[in-house]
Design an enzyme around this catalytic site. Structure first.
Site, PDB file in Angstrom:
ATOM      1  N   ARG A   1      11.736   5.219   3.056  1.00  0.00           N
ATOM      2  CA  ARG A   1      12.007   6.658   3.025  1.00  0.00           C
ATOM      3  C   ARG A   1      12.760   7.131   4.268  1.00  0.00           C
ATOM      4  NH1 ARG A   1       7.425  10.078   2.381  1.00  0.00           N
ATOM      5  NH2 ARG A   1       5.879   8.488   2.933  1.00  0.00           N
TER       6      ARG A   1
ATOM      7  N   TYR B   1      12.550  -1.670  -4.128  1.00  0.00           N
ATOM      8  CA  TYR B   1      12.288  -0.233  -4.223  1.00  0.00           C
ATOM      9  C   TYR B   1      13.511   0.482  -4.796  1.00  0.00           C
ATOM     10  CZ  TYR B   1       8.021  -0.490  -1.395  1.00  0.00           C
ATOM     11  OH  TYR B   1       6.756  -0.756  -0.940  1.00  0.00           O
TER      12      TYR B   1
ATOM     13  N   ASP C   1       2.398   4.946  -0.157  1.00  0.00           N
ATOM     14  CA  ASP C   1       1.920   6.224   0.394  1.00  0.00           C
ATOM     15  C   ASP C   1       1.613   7.243  -0.704  1.00  0.00           C
ATOM     16  OD1 ASP C   1       1.974   5.623   3.111  1.00  0.00           O
ATOM     17  OD2 ASP C   1       4.099   6.141   3.309  1.00  0.00           O
TER      18      ASP C   1
ATOM     19  N   ARG D   1       0.859  -1.185   0.000  1.00  0.00           N
ATOM     20  CA  ARG D   1       0.000   0.000   0.000  1.00  0.00           C
ATOM     21  C   ARG D   1       0.895   1.235   0.000  1.00  0.00           C
ATOM     22  NH1 ARG D   1      -3.234  -2.412   4.978  1.00  0.00           N
ATOM     23  NH2 ARG D   1      -1.056  -2.870   5.388  1.00  0.00           N
TER      24      ARG D   1
END
Lengths: 256, 256
Positions: free
Chosen positions: B207, B120, B61, B59
């Site tokens: 992040r 990622y 952001d 999910r």
């Protein structure tokens, strides 16, 4: 004792700039619409408190991007030498235009007339689905494209030729002869890049070449087809002008 | 004679999708705001004339992009097998979400619980000026960044650790142990890419790692500094959570 005074001198400056053409009605100022020249002149006027005309190497069309456009302008602004000026200019410009480098040019420098070489890149994304991150920066071709055939089709364009077949009806140039030094299809990172360089280009010439090469590639035409269109000088035989959002002005070369 | 009838069977489907996160309030549907799940469910409902719930591997952001998110949903739609369905789905989706591939999955397939590995990429653009074409897809760091030092700082994160230091306060996971298999800085095409892969990630973990690595790199800290933050499990010692627009969910791996 009098403090020493620096006599203000009008200097010519050149800058390399980049812009995202998506939200611009092209480089050149016009009666209506947001233009790159317009926002540059507004930013310079804010810093100089007087109008500062800007000239560019190439007047890119609406929607065309630039990574290495070159502009020129005159200024007496005292902080120009300080290196802080590009930063001041960038902070007065919208996020879709950036000054990459700024330098003092010879006083007779002209970004367009002195340019020796222009390098363009046209980005294609070929296949079933378009990467959404590329939708503003590449033309989506919803099929496989034969890069080898594209290279063969582009090869006859190399050299100096009368390119009137690929000029927009409104092109004002007295001579339609231009010298193309690179015309090739180069795959890279999910994209197929068409690299087209030359001494100068007629209006919409790069996008007309791209559109024609894609049309002939789809028809599985031989390189002689491109050769014939070039020789005939007949606009009615070229493909659709490729849309602007795939086109990048990559670099402009000067003598020094 | 009666014409043969195919008994409609409910099947589970999986799809690999890409989206530009810029104009989304994240993946997951919520009370207000445009979400990826929302536009996918709307498109599927239009094609099925009934609600079709969608589940995703991760999910993401608000503002985070995806090149290889995986979703799952159930359908009895007869044309799903025809290969034409991805095209029908794409023509019902906005341009910033694309279905790249669609296949029939085992009936107990779950995109999140079955995912073995997530990849990622965080894109940085380092230097004086930001390329305007990258402004939505890379974090601009207005200075030179030492990629070698970033690599040294990221190395202690490899392996299975309790990553609570890098989790958002709201993270609901019972265990904070995750296994990181790649954590490196790789220069490429005008960008510095931070590649971070692992079995799974806590909320804002990628992040937070990026923000902390950049903070420590600027401080010229030793790799032991990252090691200490990880061991202490103390959120107050990490750097600012890096903004979402540089982050891409590149790929999700499954057993088969």
């Amino acid at each position: 004792m009098r403090s020493p005074r620096v006599k203000m001198r009008r200097r010519r400056y050149a800058a390399r700039i980049a812009y995202d053409g998506t939200d611009f009605s092209g480089f050149q100022s016009q009666a209506s619409g947001r233009t790159v020249q317009g926002v540059l002149q507004e930013a310079l006027e804010r810093l100089h408190r007087a109008p500062v005309p800007v000239v560019a190497a190439g007047r890119t069309d609406a929607g065309v991007h630039a990574e290495g456009q070159v502009i020129g302008f005159d200024s007496e602004h005292s902080s120009l030498d300080a290196g802080a000026f590009p930063r001041a200019l960038n902070s007065n410009l919208p996020a879709d235009v950036r000054v990459l480098r700024l330098w003092e040019a010879p006083e007779d420098f002209h970004p367009r007339y002195d340019a020796r070489h222009r390098h363009y890149r046209y980005q294609l994304q070929c296949g079933e689905s378009l990467n959404p991150m590329s939708r503003r920066y590449a033309l989506w071709i919803p099929r496989a494209v034969d890069a080898g055939r594209l290279n063969e089709l582009l090869a006859p364009l190399l050299g100096c030729h009368d390119f009137r077949a690929f000029a927009a009806a409104g092109d004002q140039s007295a001579s339609k002869v231009r010298c193309v030094t690179t015309a090739s299809a180069v795959p890279g990172r999910g994209l197929l890049n068409l690299r087209i360089s030359g001494n100068a280009f007629l209006w919409t010439m790069v996008r007309s070449i791209v559109g024609t090469a894609l049309m002939l590639e789809q028809q599985r035409a031989e390189p002689s087809a491109m050769q014939e269109i070039l020789a005939a000088g007949d606009r009615s035989r070229i493909g659709a002008v490729a849309p602007p959002h795939g086109l990048f002005l990559e670099r402009v070369d000067y003598n020094d």
